[in-house]
Design an enzyme around this catalytic site. Structure first.
Site, PDB file in Angstrom:
ATOM      1  N   ASP A   1       0.819  -1.228   0.000  1.00 51.51           N
ATOM      2  CA  ASP A   1       0.000   0.000   0.000  1.00 51.51           C
ATOM      3  C   ASP A   1       0.848   1.273   0.000  1.00 51.51           C
ATOM      4  OD1 ASP A   1      -2.384  -1.664   0.411  1.00 51.51           O
ATOM      5  OD2 ASP A   1      -1.679  -1.854   2.468  1.00 51.51           O
TER       6      ASP A   1
ATOM      7  N   HIS B   1      -3.943  -1.559  -7.179  1.00 44.63           N
ATOM      8  CA  HIS B   1      -3.081  -0.422  -7.467  1.00 44.63           C
ATOM      9  C   HIS B   1      -3.974   0.718  -7.948  1.00 44.63           C
ATOM     10  CE1 HIS B   1       0.799  -3.020  -8.029  1.00 44.63           C
ATOM     11  NE2 HIS B   1       0.276  -3.078  -6.827  1.00 44.63           N
TER      12      HIS B   1
END
Length: 434
Positions: free
Chosen positions: A16, A44
């Site tokens: 992340d 993503h």
């Protein structure tokens, strides 16, 4: 013609970190973007012109018109998730997605029985949950190692595939029924999925390794896109609270089918603070209003699962481990703007260990990390906004001092600074392709 320079982008923390935006930004100069590990268990997020797109399997370069994208053999592929993503991109007006996407024939497939077992196991763990996304990633990698995987190439030979499927289901259904008290998966149901997806997947199957090597010989730059983060790596992460694949830069070689000499520059993506999703040790985790503020300003919720991320101070000792195991050439610091307004900033430079010892690098394995007590250096924060700043000189003095200290403690240079989610909100100190 001289070989082109190639870049590997990896997450240098617990995932992340903002890899999607940076891959999308770097893709401007690439002749191909390659996923080399993981599955559709992490999203993503890309923001272009204020429009948000979340990709899970397809490389983040797909939004660039005419750019070829590849899924290498290190990736486990859910055909249904892949086609769903393609349909979303088509609906959003992205051109020729299926014509530009190539899938290695050796990619293991994620099928309904993988998901059934993944979810049944996690439910059986009770309080000992690992935090799996329940998308079948782990069982699919198990099949690969146990040499019983159904792979992308098998979609081209449905008559042989049914034989393999019967053998695999005999193994899975014993576990589902007798170990986890769950219902069996029927071969007919799996074949129905396969027959539905095969006609669309088959034309995308190609010798990815060969195409990438040819592109490189022809002087095209390649961009290798990692998923998850180095501290979730199956070997070097906080085991067993890890993912099922190798998330390191070195995995790009095996997972894409290129020699290690083709990996020229390793860009480590690093958040300006630290986050972790799911279970596992997290030495610098914050349980106060500072942590809550980071989570709120940073919108720290998983793009695939929606799960809240745990937030903490920047952990330079953990990053040192990541730099070591990846050979990071330069760092991209993301979400610097989320630190705006934090009055006093702590940087973890090492840990106190049981028995009075100290270390300046993250130990291996969760048992060792659980015992670590962070040693902090304190720095003054900044009140000025860094949102959307595009020049290093325009950053507040204390923000520049923070970046400089990160470089000094970690031993790697800052190459890029991200000051917002949009492609344009980027400060470049050294271009990885240069």
């Amino acid at each position: 013609m001289a070989m082109a320079k190639n870049v590997v982008v990896i997450g240098a923390q617990w995932g992340d970190e903002g890899k999607g935006k940076i891959v999308d930004w770097l893709a401007e100069e690439a002749g191909g973007v390659v996923r080399f590990q993981g599955g559709h268990n992490a999203g993503h997020t890309l923001v272009v012109g204020g429009k948000k797109t979340i990709l899970r399997l397809i490389p983040s370069g797909i939004l660039h018109e005419g750019l070829d994208c590849f899924i290498g053999s290190g990736v486990v592929v859910s055909p249904e998730a892949l086609l769903g993503e393609i349909d979303e991109l088509n609906a959003a007006g992205v051109k020729n997605v299926e014509g530009r996407l190539k899938i290695a024939p050796t990619c293991p497939l994620i099928l309904p029985y993988h998901i059934a077992l993944d979810q049944a196991r996690e439910a059986s763990r009770g309080k000992g949950k690992i935090g799996t996304t329940g998308r079948g990633i782990g069982p699919a990698y198990e099949d690969k190692v146990a040499r019983r995987a159904i792979r992308a190439a098998d979609l081209l030979h449905p008559e042989k595939l049914r034989e393999k499927l019967d053998a695999v289901l005999a193994y899975y259904n014993v576990q589902l029924q007798y170990l986890h008290n769950a219902g069996p998966v029927k071969a007919e149901d799996v074949m129905a999925v396969i027959e539905k997806v095969a006609p669309r997947i088959a034309p995308m199957i190609a010798d990815v390794s060969r195409v990438l090597n040819e592109k490189n010989k022809n002087g095209e730059k390649l961009l290798f896109e990692g998923a998850q983060g180095a501290l979730l790596d199956i070997d070097y992460g906080t085991y067993p609270f890890v993912t099922s694949s190798n998330c390191l830069a070195g995995a790009a070689s095996a997972g894409a089918g290129v020699g290690p000499q083709m990996l020229d520059y390793v860009l480590g993506i690093v958040k300006a603070y630290t986050t972790r999703v799911g279970s596992g040790p997290f030495p610098t985790e914050l349980f106060d209003e500072v942590g809550a503020g980071l989570a709120e300003r940073g919108h720290e919720f998983g793009s695939v699962t929606g799960r809240a991320r745990r937030c903490g101070w920047f952990d330079a000792a953990a990053l040192k481990r990541s730099i070591q195991i990846n050979g990071i050439s330069g760092m991209c610091i993301t979400k610097l703007d989320v630190m705006d307004g934090v009055e006093t900033i702590n940087i973890c430079v090492g840990y106190e260990l049981p028995g009075g010892g100290k270390t300046d690098i993250l130990p291996c394995g969760s048992d060792a990390v659980e015992t670590c007590k962070p040693i902090y250096e304190t720095m003054p924060g900044w009140r000025e906004s860094t949102v959307g700043v595009k020049s290093y000189d325009a950053l507040p003095a204390n923000a520049k001092a923070y970046l400089k200290r990160i470089e000094e403690v970690c031993g790697a240079p800052v190459a890029i600074v991200s000051t917002g989610p949009d492609r344009e909100e980027t400060i470049v100190l050294h271009h990885p392709f240069a």
